[in-house]
Scaffold this motif. Structure first.
Motif, short mmCIF file in Angstrom:
data_model
loop_
_atom_site.label_atom_id
_atom_site.label_comp_id
_atom_site.label_asym_id
_atom_site.label_seq_id
_atom_site.Cartn_x
_atom_site.Cartn_y
_atom_site.Cartn_z
N GLU A 58 0.82 -1.21 0.00
CA GLU A 58 0.00 0.00 0.00
C GLU A 58 0.86 1.26 0.00
OE1 GLU A 58 -3.15 0.00 -0.43
OE2 GLU A 58 -3.29 -2.18 -0.40
N GLY A 59 2.00 1.21 0.68
CA GLY A 59 2.89 2.36 0.68
C GLY A 59 3.44 2.66 -0.70
N ALA A 60 3.81 1.61 -1.45
CA ALA A 60 4.32 1.81 -2.80
C ALA A 60 3.23 2.35 -3.73
CB ALA A 60 4.88 0.49 -3.34
N ILE A 61 2.02 1.84 -3.60
CA ILE A 61 0.91 2.32 -4.43
C ILE A 61 0.61 3.78 -4.12
CG2 ILE A 61 -1.53 2.02 -4.97
CD1 ILE A 61 -1.16 -0.96 -4.45
N SER A 62 0.65 4.15 -2.85
CA SER A 62 0.38 5.53 -2.46
C SER A 62 1.44 6.48 -3.03
CB SER A 62 0.34 5.64 -0.94
OG SER A 62 0.18 6.97 -0.52
N LEU A 63 2.70 6.05 -3.06
CA LEU A 63 3.75 6.89 -3.62
C LEU A 63 3.53 7.11 -5.11
CD1 LEU A 63 6.90 5.50 -1.79
CD2 LEU A 63 5.83 7.72 -1.45
N LEU A 64 3.12 6.09 -5.82
CA LEU A 64 2.88 6.23 -7.27
C LEU A 64 1.69 7.15 -7.54
CD1 LEU A 64 3.44 2.60 -8.62
CD2 LEU A 64 4.98 4.56 -8.74
N ASN A 65 0.75 7.20 -6.63
CA ASN A 65 -0.45 8.01 -6.85
C ASN A 65 -0.30 9.45 -6.36
OD1 ASN A 65 -1.80 5.80 -7.97
ND2 ASN A 65 -2.61 5.15 -5.98
N HIS A 66 0.54 9.69 -5.37
CA HIS A 66 0.61 11.02 -4.76
C HIS A 66 1.99 11.65 -4.79
CE1 HIS A 66 -2.79 8.86 -2.75
NE2 HIS A 66 -3.41 10.01 -2.96
N ASP A 67 3.02 10.89 -5.07
CA ASP A 67 4.37 11.44 -5.02
C ASP A 67 5.11 11.23 -6.33
OD1 ASP A 67 6.43 12.74 -3.41
OD2 ASP A 67 7.52 10.86 -3.56
N ALA A 68 4.39 11.10 -7.42
CA ALA A 68 5.03 10.84 -8.71
C ALA A 68 4.33 11.64 -9.80
CB ALA A 68 5.00 9.35 -9.05
N GLU A 69 5.11 12.05 -10.79
CA GLU A 69 4.59 12.74 -11.97
C GLU A 69 5.00 11.94 -13.20
OE1 GLU A 69 5.72 16.79 -12.25
OE2 GLU A 69 5.05 17.32 -10.22
N PHE A 70 4.06 11.79 -14.12
CA PHE A 70 4.30 11.03 -15.34
C PHE A 70 3.82 11.85 -16.54
CE2 PHE A 70 5.32 7.07 -13.26
CZ PHE A 70 4.62 7.14 -12.06
N HIS A 71 4.20 11.41 -17.72
CA HIS A 71 3.66 12.01 -18.93
C HIS A 71 2.16 11.74 -19.01
CE1 HIS A 71 7.50 13.23 -20.16
NE2 HIS A 71 7.93 12.09 -20.71
N PRO A 72 1.38 12.69 -19.50
CA PRO A 72 -0.06 12.44 -19.63
C PRO A 72 -0.34 11.23 -20.51
CG PRO A 72 0.45 14.78 -19.94
CD PRO A 72 1.77 14.05 -19.91
N ALA A 73 -1.47 10.59 -20.24
CA ALA A 73 -1.81 9.39 -21.00
C ALA A 73 -2.01 9.67 -22.47
CB ALA A 73 -3.07 8.75 -20.40
N ASP A 74 -2.49 10.88 -22.81
CA ASP A 74 -2.72 11.24 -24.20
C ASP A 74 -1.53 11.98 -24.81
OD1 ASP A 74 -2.98 13.44 -22.61
OD2 ASP A 74 -4.80 14.21 -23.58
N SER A 75 -0.40 11.95 -24.14
CA SER A 75 0.78 12.65 -24.64
C SER A 75 1.36 11.93 -25.85
CB SER A 75 1.85 12.75 -23.54
OG SER A 75 3.03 13.34 -24.05
N ASN A 76 1.85 12.72 -26.80
CA ASN A 76 2.48 12.17 -28.00
C ASN A 76 3.99 12.06 -27.87
OD1 ASN A 76 -0.02 12.01 -29.34
ND2 ASN A 76 0.13 14.16 -29.99
#
Length: 511
Positions: A58-76
């Motif tokens: 749960e700690g790893a999932i929370s970090l991916l959801n609240h402490d991470a930034e990714f490219h948008p899903a619709d990004s080219n």
């Protein structure tokens, strides 16, 4: 992995001779690996190396959801991940795209031969906001989940990637604890289930300045295949180091690869230290006061010396170096102790434990001395701060002395002007006053009563001059002190003694 009857049984002491194993059928209750959208949304529960009693999913999932930034899903933005393979034929590299049909198979190492190594590079950097920080990845969220799930990355790895103070650790997976793997075999004499399946190790030194480095490595004891996940900055330099160092090597030891990666990190830190060293020499050239004694520039004039912010900037950068060097030194000590975890038997290189251990200890020694160098530079910065402060104080005192001397000269001149003004003021006043009647109109002959003017001017001028001088106040004080007679003050003690004597006399008289 296919069940083989000639698989090696590996214990903590090394490699045993091949002996027949009996496969143990175990029911796999793990959740499905792929959903309808072909996204690995069940990670980390579908990771075969996940140990619920030891790892915090749960700690790893929370970090991916609240402490991470990714490219948008619709990004080219194209997502081309750099991959380096170290096989029996040498080193090679290629770009891996998540859109390829073989993307998951390549992450599962299904195409690698026995004993080969695959290294995946992913860009990541800590981004600072106003009230928080986040980890910024150079790929999409779905791609990162696909890598974690297909590569069977434990949740502890994600937690350590987001750790900002540096850490390292290792974990050994045993075959009876691994879910969904065909390597779950048990030898007749393995009553405690101690058959080794995989060795995991992760390393992250303390970040310095804008540099972050992390590596997760896994060695499969049965297939001897190795997977390394390199996350952070300066990925190009690490790729070139691996390709050049293992160009002709055949299936290198896992710790040899870790040594190559970590020495690349130390090289980046060393270059950063040299930049701060040159900045320190430049600061020393401003004052001409240097412990090394080879500054070529002339010192700046005293009026141009100032305590600038680049001195604080350089000192802060050196403090980062000290902490990073301490972290790397401890990391190399950890690696020198862990090097015996994986046996060297079976590798096509003549490599021994002591060689790897000595190499790690040598790197640790370099980091210790680099820390001392950074501390010495901090001391030189402090010396320059004190020298500039002293020179500035000396220059300020010199200016204050010059101002005080000029003020004294101006005061003397003004006193002279004031004295002249005061001396001629009565004469001017009286001349104006007596001009109305002392001189005959239209004639330059003075009136016989002109002596009145002289008699009045001279005493009045002397009186004003005496009043303006300092001696007048001393004279007045002397006269007052002579005229004033102060009675001596009797203390309370003597008054009490006098009253006591008087009372004694009265009592004797009555008797």
């Amino acid at each position: 992995m296919e069940n083989r009857s000639d698989i090696l049984s590996i214990d903590s002491r090394g490699v045993k001779t091949p002996e027949p194993f009996k496969a143990v059928a175990v029911e796999d209750n793990s959740p499905p690996r792929v959903n309808s959208d072909h996204h690995f949304s069940n990670w980390p529960y579908n990771c075969c190396y996940f140990v619920p009693k030891l790892m915090n999913a749960e700690g790893a999932i929370s970090l991916l959801n609240h402490d991470a930034e990714f490219h948008p899903a619709d990004s080219n933005t194209p997502e081309h991940l750099k991959v380096v393979d170290l096989t029996e034929t040498g080193s090679s590299s290629f770009d891996l795209s998540p859109l390829e049909s073989e993307f998951d198979d390549l992450l599962q190492l299904s195409d690698l031969n026995h004993g080969s190594t695959r290294i995946l590079f992913i860009s990541q950097k800590r981004r600072y906001h106003k009230n928080r920080t986040t980890n910024r990845y150079g790929l999409k969220h779905s791609t990162w989940l696909s890598i974690l799930s297909s590569g069977d990355i434990p949740p502890d790895v994600v937690q350590l990637i987001h750790e900002n103070n540096g850490c390292w650790g290792a974990h050994t997976s045993y075959c009876p604890d691994v879910r969904g793997k065909s390597c779950r075999v048990k030898s007749p004499d393995d009553s405690l289930g101690q058959t080794l399946c995989a060795y995991h190790i992760w390393l992250k030194p303390r970040p310095w300045w804008n540099e972050e480095h992390f590596v997760y490595a896994r060695h499969g004891f049965h297939s001897r295949k190795k997977l390394l996940l390199v996350v952070g900055t300066s990925l190009e330099a690490q790729q070139q180091r691996l390709l050049s160092q293992f160009h002709s090597a055949t299936q290198p030891h896992l710790f040899s690869v870790l040594l190559a990666l970590t020495t690349t990190w130390t090289k980046d830190l060393e270059e950063f230290v040299w930049e701060q060293d040159f900045d320190t020499q430049r600061l020393e050239s401003d004052t001409g006061w240097s412990t090394v004694g080879h500054t070529q520039l002339k010192p700046l004039p005293l009026d141009k010396l100032a305590l600038r912010k680049d001195m604080v900037f350089t000192k802060d950068a050196l403090s980062h170096v000290v902490r990073a060097s301490e972290s790397l030194s401890e990391l190399f000590i950890f690696l020198s102790k862990e090097v015996r975890t994986i046996p060297c038997n079976g590798y096509n290189v003549n490599l021994r434990y002591n060689q790897l251990k000595d190499a790690f200890l040598q790197q640790g020694s370099k980091q210790w001395h680099q820390k001392r160098q950074a501390q010495g530079l901090i001391g030189r910065i402090d010396t320059q701060w004190n020298v500039i402060s002293a020179l500035m104080a000396q220059h300020t005192n010199s200016l204050n002395f010059q101002i005080a001397r000029d003020s004294r000269i101006d005061t003397i001149v003004m006193r002279r002007i004031s004295f002249v003004t005061i001396a001629f003021l009565p004469a001017t006043f009286l001349a104006t006053f007596f001009s109305m009647s002392f001189f005959t109109s239209g004639d330059i002959t003075a009136n016989p009563t002109i002596w009145i003017y002289v008699v009045c001017v001279i005493p009045l001028t002397l009186a004003i001059a005496w009043q303006s001088s300092a001696r007048r106040w001393f004279a007045v004080r002397w006269v007052v002190s002579k005229l004033q007679k102060k009675a001596p003050k009797r203390s309370d003690f003597f008054e009490d003694q006098g009253e006591g004597i008087q009372m004694a006399r009265n009592s004797l008289h009555m008797a």
